[in-house]
Design an enzyme around this catalytic site. Sequence first.
Site, mmCIF file in Angstrom:
data_model
loop_
_atom_site.group_PDB
_atom_site.id
_atom_site.type_symbol
_atom_site.label_atom_id
_atom_site.label_comp_id
_atom_site.label_asym_id
_atom_site.label_seq_id
_atom_site.Cartn_x
_atom_site.Cartn_y
_atom_site.Cartn_z
ATOM 1 C CG ASP A 1 -2.049 -1.010 1.175
ATOM 2 O OD1 ASP A 1 -2.125 -1.801 0.140
ATOM 3 O OD2 ASP A 1 -2.790 -1.146 2.063
ATOM 4 C CE1 TYR B 1 -2.776 2.059 -6.629
ATOM 5 C CE2 TYR B 1 -3.351 3.598 -4.928
ATOM 6 C CZ TYR B 1 -3.568 2.988 -6.190
ATOM 7 O OH TYR B 1 -4.609 3.321 -7.098
ATOM 8 C CD GLU C 1 -24.999 -13.919 -15.024
ATOM 9 O OE1 GLU C 1 -25.257 -12.814 -14.383
ATOM 10 O OE2 GLU C 1 -24.620 -14.213 -16.152
ATOM 11 C CE LYS D 1 -33.314 -10.551 -9.058
ATOM 12 N NZ LYS D 1 -33.440 -9.290 -8.411
ATOM 13 C CG ASP E 1 -30.992 -7.328 -2.824
ATOM 14 O OD1 ASP E 1 -31.727 -6.433 -3.781
ATOM 15 O OD2 ASP E 1 -31.335 -7.364 -1.652
ATOM 16 N NE ARG F 1 -34.179 -1.865 -15.516
ATOM 17 C CZ ARG F 1 -35.578 -1.799 -15.354
ATOM 18 N NH1 ARG F 1 -35.916 -1.151 -14.244
ATOM 19 N NH2 ARG F 1 -36.295 -2.524 -16.101
ATOM 20 C CE1 TYR G 1 -26.682 -7.442 -14.719
ATOM 21 C CE2 TYR G 1 -25.642 -7.253 -12.841
ATOM 22 C CZ TYR G 1 -26.693 -6.799 -13.430
ATOM 23 O OH TYR G 1 -27.739 -5.622 -13.011
ATOM 24 C CE LYS H 1 -37.362 -11.649 -5.918
ATOM 25 N NZ LYS H 1 -36.808 -10.277 -5.440
ATOM 26 C CB CYS I 1 -48.693 14.862 18.927
ATOM 27 S SG CYS I 1 -47.110 14.691 18.222
ATOM 28 C CB CYS J 1 -45.927 18.657 19.845
ATOM 29 S SG CYS J 1 -47.457 18.525 18.994
ATOM 30 C CB CYS K 1 -49.541 15.296 15.310
ATOM 31 S SG CYS K 1 -49.103 16.860 16.097
ATOM 32 C CB CYS L 1 -45.865 18.961 15.901
ATOM 33 S SG CYS L 1 -45.255 17.309 16.125
HETATM 34 S S1 IVH Z 1 -29.428 -9.696 -16.019
HETATM 35 C C1 IVH Z 1 -31.992 -8.754 -19.589
HETATM 36 N N1 IVH Z 1 -28.147 -10.521 -14.092
HETATM 37 O O1 IVH Z 1 -31.905 -7.987 -11.083
HETATM 38 C C2 IVH Z 1 -31.493 -9.232 -18.132
HETATM 39 N N2 IVH Z 1 -29.553 -8.930 -13.557
HETATM 40 O O2 IVH Z 1 -35.007 -7.110 -12.647
HETATM 41 C C3 IVH Z 1 -31.108 -7.973 -17.516
HETATM 42 N N3 IVH Z 1 -29.570 -8.194 -11.169
HETATM 43 O O3 IVH Z 1 -32.484 -4.747 -12.321
HETATM 44 C C4 IVH Z 1 -30.774 -8.191 -16.023
HETATM 45 N N4 IVH Z 1 -27.973 -9.730 -10.536
HETATM 46 O O4 IVH Z 1 -30.079 -5.019 -11.402
HETATM 47 C C5 IVH Z 1 -29.008 -9.667 -14.408
HETATM 48 N N5 IVH Z 1 -26.769 -11.662 -12.430
HETATM 49 C C6 IVH Z 1 -27.466 -10.809 -12.902
HETATM 50 C C7 IVH Z 1 -28.150 -9.734 -12.036
HETATM 51 C C8 IVH Z 1 -29.184 -9.034 -12.485
HETATM 52 C C9 IVH Z 1 -28.737 -8.747 -10.001
HETATM 53 C C10 IVH Z 1 -30.733 -7.439 -11.035
HETATM 54 C C11 IVH Z 1 -30.936 -6.082 -11.849
HETATM 55 C C12 IVH Z 1 -32.042 -6.077 -12.529
HETATM 56 C C13 IVH Z 1 -32.721 -7.113 -11.452
HETATM 57 C C14 IVH Z 1 -33.904 -7.658 -11.888
#
Ligand code: IVH
Length: 683
Positions: A50, A53, A130, A132, A134, A153, A243, A331, A425, A428, A441, A447
């Site tokens: 570090d 760097y 893959e 998903k 969050d 988006r 992705y 999911k 309330c 207040c 309230c 308030c």
């Molecule tokens: S592909 C056409 N891959 O999930 C395919 N989405 O509504 C478009 N998300 O808004 C998405 N992990 O933000 C894809 N491995 C993944 C993802 C992913 C998370 C999210 C993405 C999207 C929401 C699905």
Amino acid sequence: MDFKKHPPKTFKDLDKMSKEEARKEVEALREGIDYHDYLYYVKNQPEISDALYDKLFGRLQDLEQAFPELRSDTSPTQRVGATPVSELKKVEHTVPMLSLNAALEQAEVKNFYDFIQRRTKGSKTAFVLEPKFDGFSVELVYEGGELRYGATRGDGEVGEDITHNVKTISSVPLHLRKKKDVPAFLSVRGEVFMPKKGFQQLNKRRIENGEEPFANPRNAAAGTMRQLDPQQVADKPLDILFYEILYVVDHQPASHWEDLKRLPQWGLKTDTHNTRAESLKDIQTYHERLAEKRDEFEYDIDGIVIKLDRYEQREQLGVRQRSPRWAFAWKFPPKEEVTSLEDIVVQVGRTGVLTPVALLQPVDVGGVTVSRATLHNEDEVKKKDVRCGDKVRVARAGDVIPEVMERIKEPGKKRQKPFSMPDTCPACAARVYKEGAYYFCSGRLTCPPQVIGGIVHYASREALNIEGLGEKTAEDMFKKGLVKDISGLYGLGKEDLLQLDEFAEKSAGQLYEAIQKTKNPKLDRFLYALGIRHVGRRIAQILAQHFRRFEDLKKADKEAIAEIPEIGPEIADSVSEFFAQKENRKVLKNLKQAGVVVQDLKTKKQAQTLEGKTFVFTGKLNEYTRQEAQDLVEALGGRATSSVSSETDYVVAGEDPGGKYDEARNQNVTIMDEKEFKKLVSS
Ligand code: IVH
């Protein structure tokens, strides 16, 4: 010079360097730093310490300072360099950013799988699996290998420009790595997220500083990415995983799997859990495995995404209602835990709404400690019949505020009394009334949370736009007794503002000016700023258009207001009630006395004296904001544009005019000062 493998430990004196030498070193340093960023943030395998760097980075900063002509927007020193933007500009996506069809149930995944088999009959299908993520979905665009912009988006077609923020994320390459033939144009989709650990630390810090903690990592990422000031983003622990390639020129792979292997070669990080599968069984196994391992992930995931691998087959299937038919999100079940409910307290919101909140014995739900959960309203508490001392099931669906789902029955246990809303309330002590399912309230103007909320709203960007007057400042003003309501803002002198936390000479002066500048608000903005219940921006505009004069609206009775198309009885009630209330009238009177004069709309159609004339403004005007001056020109039939061209008739030059002034002179356009402009518009 090679700063990748053999970075030097000493450097030549800056003042002994020629420009050419400096240029070469800057280039080598940038390449070297990009490379070490890649090793550290993308590959997770740093090769230098570090300290070394930091030394390289410091040297690059020094060189850019000594040779300003060598500065560049995509230099690693510019990750945090951008100045705040005033708003997020809209950007159209290269191709639409689609969303995913999703389900919890295995049966629906089977349907998806079978559907794909039917539609691609004869040819073999393979899938990419893959996690998903969050987080917060973004589009990044690289042109000639350089990061051009990043966008949210939005509605899928048009997003918001957040380039200034994505640049601060260390794992976002500012240049694609040159090793593999870089495409001329690349639009790529990824997910910005906050790793769980960073999220916990950030929230801890926020609580210690008296700030509201973020509800979950996803909210934290989303809220941060939409900030105007990149400094606010740079100090947050954000990361990104890519992705999907949305669009690319000069590069034609046959499958998504090949692309996923290509992305990291360009420096774009992909997830290590991505895999390929063919059978439904493989998909099920992957789902099960990730669901089990979910807590071990360094970031939140809420399911898996199943994607058809071959692009040719994807095209065959196409898109339906903004979701591709070739992908599916499976999911995970929401996270739940059982804990005991220790107390139900009532919180007063900024609109005066009273919300029952459950205080819980802290419990870890899917990696996040939950100690409070909303109970929404009284009906909800009754329906669930939860009381202090009960055992309850709480859930965190990953993306929402924790919720009390149900009471766990404990036969034989003596229970406490049912909850009921207070009559007064808790903030207040004013009387509480009920509207629909919610309690409010009645102490609107006395308030504390409501007064503070009212000031914040009055000052917000869509209302009167008083920069520097956010929640913290409003709260501080109120607590120190400097203001009792919005009219008090205009009585504040610079000395008063100096008493506020974190305010110094300059910032106090700026806030003072910002407040004073709002003494002549436009009618619709002012109506919105008053924070009358049910009066949003659109309703405020409708009311302004209809009544045109503030005094006329103030006098109007409920029936007159309700006659306006688009205005229902509830809004009419709320508006007339607002102006009938004694306390509100007093505040309005005080505002008037403080010198606030609402700009009425002209009652008759304006004479179009500026018809066909085009104006350009430059420099600072004293009596008008830029927007007001432009509106004025338009109201008189003229046009206001932002740059000088052959069509420009007048350039209005205020104080410190910019380059447009010189352009106007070059092009022989009539230049006028503010005084002349004022004369022209009032004649
Ligand atoms: S592909 C056409 N891959 O999930 C395919 N989405 O509504 C478009 N998300 O808004 C998405 N992990 O933000 C894809 N491995 C993944 C993802 C992913 C998370 C999210 C993405 C999207 C929401 C699905």
